[in-house]
Design a protein around this motif. Structure first.
Motif, PDB file in Angstrom:
ATOM      1  N   TYR A  27      55.607  43.195 -17.280  1.00 45.89           N
ATOM      2  CA  TYR A  27      54.885  43.718 -18.370  1.00 45.89           C
ATOM      3  C   TYR A  27      55.122  43.929 -18.788  1.00 45.89           C
ATOM      4  O   TYR A  27      55.946  44.389 -19.965  1.00 45.89           O
ATOM      5  CB  TYR A  27      53.934  43.146 -17.833  1.00 45.89           C
ATOM      6  CG  TYR A  27      52.767  41.972 -17.475  1.00 45.89           C
ATOM      7  CD1 TYR A  27      53.506  40.445 -18.178  1.00 45.89           C
ATOM      8  CD2 TYR A  27      52.261  42.031 -16.671  1.00 45.89           C
ATOM      9  CE1 TYR A  27      53.209  39.324 -17.529  1.00 45.89           C
ATOM     10  CE2 TYR A  27      51.818  40.463 -15.735  1.00 45.89           C
ATOM     11  CZ  TYR A  27      52.138  39.783 -16.534  1.00 45.89           C
ATOM     12  OH  TYR A  27      51.684  38.196 -16.485  1.00 45.89           O
ATOM     13  N   GLN A  43      48.431  43.499 -25.931  1.00 46.42           N
ATOM     14  CA  GLN A  43      49.150  42.394 -24.523  1.00 46.42           C
ATOM     15  C   GLN A  43      49.069  43.373 -23.614  1.00 46.42           C
ATOM     16  O   GLN A  43      48.994  42.657 -22.754  1.00 46.42           O
ATOM     17  CB  GLN A  43      50.082  41.748 -24.920  1.00 46.42           C
ATOM     18  CG  GLN A  43      49.639  40.527 -26.037  1.00 46.42           C
ATOM     19  CD  GLN A  43      50.848  39.809 -26.917  1.00 46.42           C
ATOM     20  OE1 GLN A  43      51.549  40.903 -27.680  1.00 46.42           O
ATOM     21  NE2 GLN A  43      50.788  38.501 -26.952  1.00 46.42           N
ATOM     22  N   LYS A  68      47.339  42.120 -20.548  1.00 43.84           N
ATOM     23  CA  LYS A  68      47.582  41.908 -18.531  1.00 43.84           C
ATOM     24  C   LYS A  68      47.929  42.562 -17.559  1.00 43.84           C
ATOM     25  O   LYS A  68      47.449  42.452 -16.597  1.00 43.84           O
ATOM     26  CB  LYS A  68      49.168  41.404 -19.042  1.00 43.84           C
ATOM     27  CG  LYS A  68      49.447  40.186 -19.623  1.00 43.84           C
ATOM     28  CD  LYS A  68      51.066  40.408 -20.692  1.00 43.84           C
ATOM     29  CE  LYS A  68      51.747  38.930 -22.072  1.00 43.84           C
ATOM     30  NZ  LYS A  68      51.275  37.644 -20.771  1.00 43.84           N
ATOM     31  N   TYR A 115      44.440  42.285 -15.814  1.00 43.84           N
ATOM     32  CA  TYR A 115      43.793  40.528 -15.642  1.00 43.84           C
ATOM     33  C   TYR A 115      44.696  40.520 -14.445  1.00 43.84           C
ATOM     34  O   TYR A 115      44.162  40.004 -13.606  1.00 43.84           O
ATOM     35  CB  TYR A 115      44.718  39.386 -16.915  1.00 43.84           C
ATOM     36  CG  TYR A 115      45.091  38.178 -15.932  1.00 43.84           C
ATOM     37  CD1 TYR A 115      43.237  37.748 -16.208  1.00 43.84           C
ATOM     38  CD2 TYR A 115      45.619  37.563 -15.766  1.00 43.84           C
ATOM     39  CE1 TYR A 115      43.385  36.238 -14.986  1.00 43.84           C
ATOM     40  CE2 TYR A 115      46.290  36.290 -15.006  1.00 43.84           C
ATOM     41  CZ  TYR A 115      44.629  35.974 -14.847  1.00 43.84           C
ATOM     42  OH  TYR A 115      44.443  34.451 -14.897  1.00 43.84           O
TER      43      TYR A 115
END
Length: 460
Positions: free
Chosen positions: A107, A120, A124, A127
């Motif tokens: 990422y 984002q 991410k 998460y």
């Protein structure tokens, strides 16, 4: 928050499973659900502070409060669980951590290439951290539960190790060693360099292999200690059982030997019987025969016949032989004997089981009396039955106070450890019949009482 509650609940469940059945609740008010909630509160309050003694101390105090047993037992249970959990954690930690780091690096790479934005990236990563936490703690508790399940199976025997300080010490040392190893790894896995925290495994990649291997070896040592203790106790039990059977074989050999001698005497008596009858006929046919001489001959013949009968009749041929041999030896040694023993009139019992009790009890009584020079010496054997309960009582003179160890009198016989097993053999037979053995010495009399429940004969 949810992940923390889930982790606390799973941790409490593992610990509850481990100690339940190994530790005895202090009273009837200590119920399973209440204990589980107490454990959950401890894990939730302390959280992941595994690098100090706080959790270990809290679990130990809770065990002391809710469960009976020695301090050493409670410390062992708390230390074993904490150690196993930490060792399992370090065994698979690097595998999960490498997977998460690879995903994070992916990422970050996408962010650097402009594929995703900062918002984002943060979403991410959050998460991934949540998924990582759920997976990590779920796998941790599943592996911990699996190990504790196998480990506990080695301990769920008769539970004698709970009262043996040596056995507890033997089990505790590998657990504490593993716990110290985990503390060491936690304190060296991060280093500070120029105000920057650096993971040691990034500097020394070999750590990613050595730490799991060390943790796995510690887990093996923890499990092996319980397994070896189990095997040792099983071997000791088999040795005691073998000793009982050796004694029974010895009793059978003595019984058969006595019967062979009696059979030989009977054959000799039958061979001479015709001569005895002929002699009596000649005496009776003489015109001037004397009644006194004839009576003397009959009395001599009667004594010869009496030699083939037992002095003490118990109602069973096996116990007849045992009682007469042992009490005969006592009488030959100048010991006064009293016997009102009878074989049980009802209820199933193996005669050779009674022979083990009688042989060991009477042999010990004769041996104890033979060491005392002062008269009078006396041995008394009696039995009584009430329903399915059968009581055997052996009393003998005992001028000196016996030396006691673990509730049993210490044998004075010297025979490389073979002697001294007599009372243990008696207790073994009593246990087979769900009975009890009571031993006492008071007012110069040693008393051994064995109570058997005949209705449970043959149960191991």
């Amino acid at each position: 928050m949810i992940v923390d509650l889930l982790s606390s609940g799973l941790s409490a469940g593992c610990f509850f499973f481990f100690i339940w059945g190994l530790a005895e609740p202090r009273n009837r008010y200590v119920k399973g659900p209440a204990v589980f909630l107490c454990f959950s509160a401890v894990f939730a309050g302390i959280g992941g502070k595994w690098d100090n003694l706080l959790l270990l101390g809290a679990l130990y105090l809770l065990l002391r409060l809710l469960f009976a047993g020695s301090r050493m037992l409670n410390l062992y249970l708390a230390a074993a669980y904490v150690s196993v959990r930490e060792l399992v954690r370090f065994t698979f930690y690097y595998l999960v951590n490498v997977s998460m780091s690879s995903l994070m690096d992916r990422y970050v790479g996408e962010f650097e290439r402009g594929v995703i934005g900062e918002t984002q990236l943060i979403e991410k990563m959050a998460y991934v951290e949540q998924i990582y936490s759920v997976v990590f703690f779920t796998v941790l508790n599943l592996l911990c539960f699996g190990f504790l399940y196998l480990y506990k199976k080695q301990l769920l025997r008769k539970g004698l190790w709970r009262f043996d300080r040596t056995a507890l010490f033997y089990l505790m040392i590998p657990a504490l060693t593993g716990y110290v190893y985990c503390i060491l790894i936690r304190n060296i896995q991060m280093i500070v360099r120029s105000d920057e925290i650096v993971l040691l495994d990034s500097e020394v990649p070999l750590m990613r292999l050595l730490v799991p291997m060390g943790s796995l070896l510690c887990l093996t040592a923890v499990f092996a200690s319980a397994l070896l203790l189990k095997k040792t106790e099983e071997a000791f039990q088999k040795e005691k059982e073998a000793q009982v059977y050796k004694n029974r074989l010895r009793d059978m050999e003595q019984y058969i030997g006595d019967l062979e001698r009696m059979y030989g005497d009977v054959k000799s008596m039958r061979h001479d019987l015709k001569n005895y009858v002929a002699d009596m006929q000649l005496l009776a046919e003489q015109e001037n025969w004397e009644k006194a001489a004839f009576d003397e001959y009959l009395q001599a013949l009667s004594k010869r016949v009496d030699a083939f009968t037992f002095s003490y009749a118990t109602g069973n041929p096996i116990t007849d032989v045992v009682v007469n041999r042992q009490l005969g030896a006592a009488e030959a040694a100048g010991i006064r004997v009293e016997c009102v023993f009878f074989f049980p009139k009802s209820g199933k019992v193996e005669a050779f089981d009674l022979s083990v009790i009688l042989n060991n009890a009477l042999e010990n009584a004769v041996e104890a009396c033979s060491r005392q020079a002062d008269a009078p010496l006396e041995i008394s054997l009696a039995s009584r039955q009430q329903g399915s309960l059968f009581l055997i009582s052996v009393r003998n003179t005992c001028k000196a106070e016996p030396v006691w160890k673990d509730g049993l009198p210490v044998s004075t016989k010297q025979d490389n450890g073979i002697h001294g097993q007599g009372i243990r053999n008696i207790k073994k037979i009593a246990g087979k019949y769900e009975g009890t053995v009571k031993i006492d010495a008071e007012d110069g009399v040693f008393v051994l009482e064995v109570l058997l429940k005949l209705s449970s004969a043959g149960r191991e």
